[in-house]
Design a protein around this motif. Structure first.
Motif, short mmCIF file in Angstrom:
data_model
loop_
_atom_site.label_atom_id
_atom_site.label_comp_id
_atom_site.label_asym_id
_atom_site.label_seq_id
_atom_site.Cartn_x
_atom_site.Cartn_y
_atom_site.Cartn_z
N VAL A 389 42.12 52.05 35.46
CA VAL A 389 41.64 50.82 34.82
C VAL A 389 42.42 49.61 35.33
N GLU A 390 43.73 49.77 35.53
CA GLU A 390 44.54 48.69 36.09
C GLU A 390 44.12 48.39 37.53
N LEU A 391 43.78 49.43 38.27
CA LEU A 391 43.30 49.24 39.64
C LEU A 391 42.00 48.44 39.65
N LYS A 392 41.10 48.78 38.77
CA LYS A 392 39.83 48.05 38.67
C LYS A 392 40.08 46.58 38.30
N LYS A 393 41.00 46.35 37.39
CA LYS A 393 41.34 44.99 36.98
C LYS A 393 41.90 44.19 38.15
N PHE A 394 42.77 44.82 38.96
CA PHE A 394 43.35 44.15 40.12
C PHE A 394 42.25 43.79 41.13
N LEU A 395 41.34 44.70 41.39
CA LEU A 395 40.24 44.44 42.33
C LEU A 395 39.36 43.30 41.85
N PRO A 427 31.15 48.76 37.20
CA PRO A 427 32.03 49.15 38.31
C PRO A 427 32.17 48.03 39.34
N TYR A 428 33.33 48.02 40.02
CA TYR A 428 33.59 47.06 41.09
C TYR A 428 32.86 47.53 42.35
N LYS A 429 32.22 46.61 43.04
CA LYS A 429 31.43 46.93 44.23
C LYS A 429 32.32 46.98 45.46
N LEU A 430 32.32 48.13 46.16
CA LEU A 430 33.12 48.33 47.37
C LEU A 430 32.22 48.62 48.56
N SER A 431 32.67 48.19 49.75
CA SER A 431 31.97 48.59 50.97
C SER A 431 32.31 50.03 51.34
N GLU A 432 33.59 50.42 51.13
CA GLU A 432 33.99 51.77 51.50
C GLU A 432 35.13 52.25 50.60
#
Length: 527
Positions: A389-395, A427-432
């Motif tokens: 969750v902290e990772l998602k917040k940072f992104l 969810p956070y959108k990522l290319s990869e």
């Protein structure tokens, strides 16, 4: 001619033509290549393997004996698992005999030596005069790239003749000493690697000042306290090192384009005094385990007008750094465990690799949106849902990283809490998304399913990359993970719709450890 006889003749002629064609197709095409191409092929092997290749044909036998690249390493003569620094008398005798016989042949026939690498054990202390002779032959035969390493505590002193070689462009030294003499030519030296433990300060100053160095790689050392990257003033009073921040009118510009420093972290003071004005040609700068401070990094990034690539790795004294550069195109920050804040102002940045904790504050100023930014977070131990969750917040706060790389722990070190996941938001959108180290998983199904489900609730990648090693049942693990994705893992807000093979990367199969990567394109359902 009767029909039967004519048909028989035609069959015989056809058979003979096929035989001739088969003989023509089985001709050794490689042996017909020009000698310089054969040399190029053989130069990719170590010297002992090159010797074995001579049995292929007479042409190969002639080519191997004059290949211009020589690689002499004791480990090729040792038993598997033996430490390179130690060897018995018989092994050392066979190694020395092979090297000496090879060098004598090159001296007799005057075969050119463009590249030579020599690894010596500590017992080579008895062979100083012989090693000097080998180096003298290499210099006489126009050596361009020379590397030497001593293993086990003996510090061999390089002969002066090596530093007078007008053909020498690359010199890589490990655990050796420089000559006693105070004068050196090195008029063509462009690439230099040294260990500071065995370098005299005055001698190092002279080498850097008198050589047209393009790349300088300095490894850790205990003795040196203060070294200046010198750019000599040429005056009537002789050579004089200038270390101030302003450049005199008679100041010589440094040709240096790359500087790499590997130090001892915070245990030693920063030993270099760098004149940023004279280093106007410096394009690449790398620090690893260096005791540099925030102010030094900021000054170098801002003052080096041609700097295009900057790498900071394991520099534990850094706390709050500001990198401002109008020329910087590549930036790598790795394993900075104690960062508090990082500010980046780089309008030309094209590639950014960031390997640190998710708690670090990252501020981006004038960084282009098309920058290929990759985040490699340092995971907690064990890996928890709170960390995800902290990772998602940072992104989401940075809203900058397109690629995410996660080094997977053992499934037993993964703790998933369903209650925390329920209100994480979209969810956070990522290319990869790259998942590395899956070979270490024993696929405890419940841990893996829970982790992947939690991960996909936090981010949705367009491409999923799975990297593993051949030393582990990697292919089976990839198939198991794909089955988990298809059947069990689901994201309640945006479920996974389809998986397609994107491609594979097998370029690291020959490395140690061997690795391969599979890439899959994921399609997510829209709400």
């Amino acid at each position: 001619m009767p029909t039967v006889r004519r048909n028989s003749c035609e069959k015989i002629m056809g058979f003979e033509e096929n035989v001739v064609k088969m003989q023509r197709d089985t001709v050794d095409r490689i042996s017909e290549l020009p000698e310089f191409i054969l040399h190029t092929i053989l130069s990719m092997l170590d010297t002992k393997e090159v010797c074995r290749a001579c049995i292929l044909s007479k042409r190969w036998y002639g080519a191997w004996s004059s290949v211009p690249v020589l690689d002499f390493q004791l480990r090729y003569f040792q038993k598997y698992g033996d430490y390179p620094g130690n060897c018995d008398d018989d092994t050392l005798k066979r190694f020395v005999g092979f090297v000496d016989k090879t060098m004598q042949r090159y001296s007799m026939h005057k075969y050119r030596i463009t590249k030579m690498y020599l690894m010596l054990p500590k017992s080579a202390e008895k062979l100083v005069s012989l090693i000097d002779k080998w180096i003298m032959i290499a210099v006489q035969n126009q050596i361009q790239d020379f590397g030497i390493r001593v293993v086990g505590g003996f510090y061999y002193r390089l002969p002066e003749i090596l530093f007078c070689a007008k053909s020498l462009k690359v010199l890589k030294c490990k655990f050796v000493k420089l000559p006693y003499y105070k004068t050196m030519e090195l008029v063509s030296l462009e690439y230099l690697t040294l260990y500071l433990d065995t370098v005299d300060e005055d001698m190092l100053q002279r080498i850097i000042s008198s050589s047209p160095l393009v790349e300088l790689d300095i490894k850790r050392g205990y003795r040196l306290v203060n070294i200046s990257l010198p750019w000599m003033e040429k005056g009537n009073g002789g050579d004089k090192c200038t270390t101030s921040g302003t450049m005199q009118s008679n100041h010589q510009e440094s040709p240096l384009q790359k500087f790499v420093y590997t130090g001892l972290g915070h245990h030693m003071p920063w030993p270099w005094n760098m004149n940023i004005v004279a280093l106007k040609n410096l394009r690449k700068l790398e620090f690893d385990f260096a005791s540099i401070t925030d102010d030094i990094v900021s000054e170098l990034a801002c003052g080096l007008v041609a700097l295009e690539s900057l790498a900071l790795s394991q520099c534990f004294n850094l706390k709050c750094i500001k990198i401002s550069s109008n020329s910087l195109k590549q930036l790598r920050i790795a394993n900075e465990l104690h960062f508090i804040e990082v500010t980046i102002d780089a309008p030309k940045l094209l590639e950014f690799s960031y390997n640190t904790e998710v708690e670090t504050s990252l501020s981006l100023v004038r960084v282009p949106d098309h920058c290929n930014a990759q985040f490699l977070p340092l995971g907690s131990d064990p890996l928890t849902t709170v960390w995800l969750v902290e990772l998602k917040k940072f992104l989401e706060e940075t809203n900058f990283f397109k690629s995410l790389v996660i080094e997977l722990p053992n499934p037993r070190k993964i703790l998933v809490d369903e209650d925390i996941l329920r209100n994480t938001g979209p969810p956070y959108k990522l290319s990869e998304l790259k998942l590395c180290g899956i070979g270490a998983w024993n696929l405890g199904k419940f841990s893996v399913v829970g982790f992947l489900d939690a991960l996909f609730r936090c981010c949705h990648p367009d491409v999923l990359s799975l990297t593993t090693s051949l030393q582990n049942p990697g292919s089976e693990l990839i198939l198991d993970i794909l089955n988990i994705l298809k059947r069990k893992v689901h994201c309640y807000t945006h479920p996974l719709r389809s998986i397609e093979v994107e491609g594979a990367d097998c370029s690291s199969l020959l490395s140690k450890p061997s690795k391969f990567e599979m890439r899959f394109r994921l399609s997510w359902c829209q709400v």
